[in-house]
Motif scaffolding. Structure first.
Motif, mmCIF file in Angstrom:
data_model
loop_
_atom_site.group_PDB
_atom_site.id
_atom_site.type_symbol
_atom_site.label_atom_id
_atom_site.label_comp_id
_atom_site.label_asym_id
_atom_site.label_seq_id
_atom_site.Cartn_x
_atom_site.Cartn_y
_atom_site.Cartn_z
ATOM 1 N N VAL A 67 -51.810 -7.753 -42.588
ATOM 2 C CA VAL A 67 -51.070 -6.508 -42.809
ATOM 3 C C VAL A 67 -49.698 -6.779 -43.404
ATOM 4 N N ASN A 68 -48.922 -7.668 -42.731
ATOM 5 C CA ASN A 68 -47.603 -8.073 -43.237
ATOM 6 C C ASN A 68 -46.675 -6.888 -43.478
ATOM 7 N N TYR A 69 -46.481 -6.104 -42.397
ATOM 8 C CA TYR A 69 -45.602 -4.948 -42.540
ATOM 9 C C TYR A 69 -45.092 -4.540 -41.162
ATOM 10 N N ASN A 70 -44.025 -3.694 -41.166
ATOM 11 C CA ASN A 70 -43.408 -3.224 -39.904
ATOM 12 C C ASN A 70 -44.216 -2.067 -39.325
ATOM 13 N N VAL A 71 -45.404 -2.367 -38.870
ATOM 14 C CA VAL A 71 -46.297 -1.326 -38.368
ATOM 15 C C VAL A 71 -46.953 -1.798 -37.080
ATOM 16 N N ALA A 72 -47.104 -0.863 -36.140
ATOM 17 C CA ALA A 72 -47.786 -1.127 -34.874
ATOM 18 C C ALA A 72 -48.830 -0.043 -34.648
ATOM 19 N N SER A 73 -49.758 -0.324 -33.762
ATOM 20 C CA SER A 73 -50.733 0.685 -33.365
ATOM 21 C C SER A 73 -50.696 0.856 -31.853
ATOM 22 N N VAL A 74 -50.871 2.103 -31.410
ATOM 23 C CA VAL A 74 -51.059 2.414 -29.997
ATOM 24 C C VAL A 74 -52.444 3.034 -29.898
ATOM 25 N N GLN A 75 -53.370 2.332 -29.234
ATOM 26 C CA GLN A 75 -54.787 2.664 -29.301
ATOM 27 C C GLN A 75 -55.299 3.216 -27.972
ATOM 28 N N LEU A 76 -55.908 4.385 -28.014
ATOM 29 C CA LEU A 76 -56.657 4.923 -26.889
ATOM 30 C C LEU A 76 -58.122 4.582 -27.157
ATOM 31 N N ASN A 77 -58.624 3.567 -26.446
ATOM 32 C CA ASN A 77 -59.956 3.036 -26.694
ATOM 33 C C ASN A 77 -60.879 3.345 -25.521
ATOM 34 N N THR A 78 -62.089 3.784 -25.829
ATOM 35 C CA THR A 78 -63.054 4.150 -24.798
ATOM 36 C C THR A 78 -64.448 3.702 -25.212
ATOM 37 N N VAL A 79 -65.351 3.648 -24.227
ATOM 38 C CA VAL A 79 -66.763 3.364 -24.469
ATOM 39 C C VAL A 79 -67.547 4.643 -24.199
ATOM 40 N N LEU A 80 -68.300 5.073 -25.193
ATOM 41 C CA LEU A 80 -69.080 6.304 -25.131
ATOM 42 C C LEU A 80 -70.565 5.969 -25.031
ATOM 43 N N THR A 81 -71.301 6.681 -24.186
ATOM 44 C CA THR A 81 -72.747 6.505 -24.113
ATOM 45 C C THR A 81 -73.429 7.854 -23.955
ATOM 46 N N ASN A 82 -74.651 7.917 -24.453
ATOM 47 C CA ASN A 82 -75.524 9.066 -24.187
ATOM 48 C C ASN A 82 -76.711 8.644 -23.336
ATOM 49 N N GLY A 83 -76.627 7.460 -22.736
ATOM 50 C CA GLY A 83 -77.716 6.910 -21.948
ATOM 51 C C GLY A 83 -78.663 6.055 -22.752
ATOM 52 N N ILE A 84 -78.527 6.078 -24.084
ATOM 53 C CA ILE A 84 -79.372 5.266 -24.972
ATOM 54 C C ILE A 84 -78.501 4.361 -25.829
ATOM 55 N N TYR A 85 -77.623 4.972 -26.601
ATOM 56 C CA TYR A 85 -76.699 4.225 -27.441
ATOM 57 C C TYR A 85 -75.327 4.156 -26.782
ATOM 58 N N CYS A 86 -74.571 3.117 -27.151
ATOM 59 C CA CYS A 86 -73.174 2.995 -26.732
ATOM 60 C C CYS A 86 -72.301 2.854 -27.968
ATOM 61 N N TYR A 87 -71.129 3.462 -27.908
ATOM 62 C CA TYR A 87 -70.194 3.429 -29.021
ATOM 63 C C TYR A 87 -68.807 3.041 -28.519
ATOM 64 N N PHE A 88 -68.064 2.391 -29.382
ATOM 65 C CA PHE A 88 -66.653 2.098 -29.133
ATOM 66 C C PHE A 88 -65.846 3.122 -29.911
ATOM 67 N N VAL A 89 -65.017 3.909 -29.191
ATOM 68 C CA VAL A 89 -64.287 5.032 -29.772
ATOM 69 C C VAL A 89 -62.796 4.721 -29.746
ATOM 70 N N GLN A 90 -62.140 4.877 -30.891
ATOM 71 C CA GLN A 90 -60.707 4.602 -30.993
ATOM 72 C C GLN A 90 -59.964 5.839 -31.503
ATOM 73 N N ASN A 91 -58.930 6.226 -30.762
ATOM 74 C CA ASN A 91 -58.019 7.312 -31.124
ATOM 75 C C ASN A 91 -56.633 6.673 -31.181
ATOM 76 N N VAL A 92 -56.039 6.600 -32.356
ATOM 77 C CA VAL A 92 -54.938 5.656 -32.572
ATOM 78 C C VAL A 92 -53.708 6.332 -33.170
ATOM 79 N N LEU A 93 -52.562 6.006 -32.579
ATOM 80 C CA LEU A 93 -51.258 6.323 -33.161
ATOM 81 C C LEU A 93 -50.818 5.148 -34.018
ATOM 82 N N VAL A 94 -50.463 5.413 -35.259
ATOM 83 C CA VAL A 94 -49.920 4.400 -36.157
ATOM 84 C C VAL A 94 -48.419 4.611 -36.244
ATOM 85 N N LEU A 95 -47.657 3.540 -36.027
ATOM 86 C CA LEU A 95 -46.205 3.625 -35.891
ATOM 87 C C LEU A 95 -45.545 2.649 -36.859
#
Length: 453
Positions: A67-95
């Motif tokens: 990246v090489n820049y003055n930037v950070a991320s604040v990540q709200l990360n969760t694991v989602l399932t419907n009982g069959i598949y699983c997903y990694f979900v990211q909701n992110v603030l870029v600063l």
């Protein structure tokens, strides 16, 4: 600036969930609930909403390669399932840190497949973004959307990230929300709605070891580099955060947490953090890797009349039991009638008991406290002369077992002076122009007299 933000906020997992180690020297730092208390007790829960509350006071930082820049991320990360598949979900603030002391922020959401073969989103995904190939991979695809609006402001400011999941017409729907508060101004952005076309009768975020998953499903609010598996190097920093989950219509603080992520590929160096009364506080310093708090409860009787709770975590799913009746802890203190009690305080996660402590023989003797310039008064028609001298005043402690009628002498001779009652200052600060006051609850009252000729 918008091109730069969109370029650096492609966040990656690099399939770190396949690594069995829970911690390496390169980890994002923040709050991570993995379904394990510091005492070693496992727990599992699911929720349809996770909220991350982040307060930023300022900082200087730099994301390294690529990246090489003055930037950070604040990540709200969760694991989602419907009982069959699983997903990694990211909701992110870029600063992004600007040179004039301001910061430019925006938001991004990602959706990754956690079900073998891991590399492909199993079904079509519809939203404001698109499915694309992950950087530095040959066959890994994920969904990404970068909110096009950039907001520049000065700290302090608060950002609340909210990830919601539901089933609509038989399919998974995700809603990504960001709420920004700066001074008296507040803005809410529902910046992406995502539909996952897997036929589903259920969908929820899960925490703990309860699914076919290599490590533990977690929920986390963490600080890391500005994307593409970069490391954030922190020179100065001040923030605090809370991670919350929804249960039975109310948000609660997660019951236990460690200080580092082991699923996102971004990392941070130079953030020290600790727990303080409901918040994880973050400062510049050596990274701390470990549990953020031990679950605990204590009670104190305040002013003889109120029971005050000291709870860790402060906003957890706490309840207390008195005389066989269970009540939620909705405030830091409760008022109780005159008596002695056994009080049991316990923390649950859903229906799972995580902590329990009983306090025996808690003595509650509420008083009406009267501060007077004369050494006598009447309680329910009986003269009371038991007082203590405090700062030149006569102070009466009248046990409160029910409503009281307190009368005060209209005139009193004291030290060759005739004093006239001016009024009684009530507990709420108002003035009662009467020599008799009916007391419905414990409190403090002051009598004002003046010399009368």
């Amino acid at each position: 600036m918008s091109r730069l933000i969109i370029a650096v906020i492609v966040l990656t997992t690099s399939l770190l969930f396949l690594v069995s180690a829970l911690h390496s020297s390169a980890s994002a730092i923040g709050i991570n609930d993995i379904g394990l208390t510091s005492q070693g007790q496992d727990y599992v829960y699911n929720t349809t909403s996770v909220k991350g509350y982040f307060i930023f006071y300022g900082g200087s930082f730099y994301s390294g390669k690529p990246v090489n820049y003055n930037v950070a991320s604040v990540q709200l990360n969760t694991v989602l399932t419907n009982g069959i598949y699983c997903y990694f979900v990211q909701n992110v603030l870029v600063l992004i840190a600007n040179s004039n002391g301001t910061y430019t922020i925006s938001f991004v959401d990602n959706l990754w497949n956690l079900t073998a073969p891991y590399t492909v989103i199993p079904s079509s995904v519809e939203g404001n973004g698109e499915v694309c190939k992950a950087p530095n991979t040959s066959d890994t695809y994920f969904y990404v959307y970068a909110f096009p609006q950039n907001i520049t402001l000065r700290p302090p400011f608060n950002v609340t990230l909210v990830s919601n999941v539901s089933v609509v017409s038989g399919y998974i729907e995700l809603r990504f929300t960001a709420i920004l508060t700066n001074g008296d101004s507040s803005q809410e952005f529902v910046y992406d709605n995502v539909r996952v076309s897997d036929p589903s009768s259920q969908a929820y975020f899960i925490v703990g070891r309860d699914i076919d998953y290599p490590t533990r499903a977690d929920a986390e609010l963490v600080i890391g580099g500005g994307g593409s598996a970069s490391t954030l190097y922190v020179y100065n920093w001040s923030s605090k955060m809370v991670l919350l989950y929804l249960y039975d219509g109310k948000y609660y603080e997660v019951p236990s947490a460690i200080s580092y992520s082991y699923i996102t590929a971004e990392s941070a160096q130079g953030i020290y953090e600790y727990y303080d009364n409901g918040y994880v506080v973050q400062k510049a310093g050596n990274n701390y890797y470990g549990e953020l708090w031990d679950i605990s409860a204590n009670i104190t009787v305040v002013n003889y009349s109120k029971v005050e709770f000291t709870l860790v975590p402060a906003y957890g799913e706490w309840s207390y039991e008195i005389d066989g009746k269970v009540f939620p802890v909705n405030s830091s203190e409760i008022g109780l009638p005159y008596g002695e009690y056994n009080i049991t305080v316990f923390l649950t996660i859903g229906r799972t008991l995580l902590y329990e402590k009983t306090f025996k023989d808690v003595v509650v003797r509420p008083y009406v406290i009267v501060k007077s310039e004369v050494p006598t008064l009447y309680v329910n028609g009986e003269n009371l002369t038991n007082y203590t001298k405090e700062g030149g005043y006569y102070v009466f402690y009248v046990p409160f077992k029910g409503p009281l009628k307190i009368g005060f002498p209209q005139y009193y001779y004291l030290n060759d002076s005739r004093l006239k009652l001016v009024g009684v200052v009530l507990d709420n600060g108002s003035l009662a122009q009467s020599d008799v006051v009916c007391i419905e609850s414990p409190g403090a009252y002051s009598l004002n007299y003046t010399v009368y000729d």
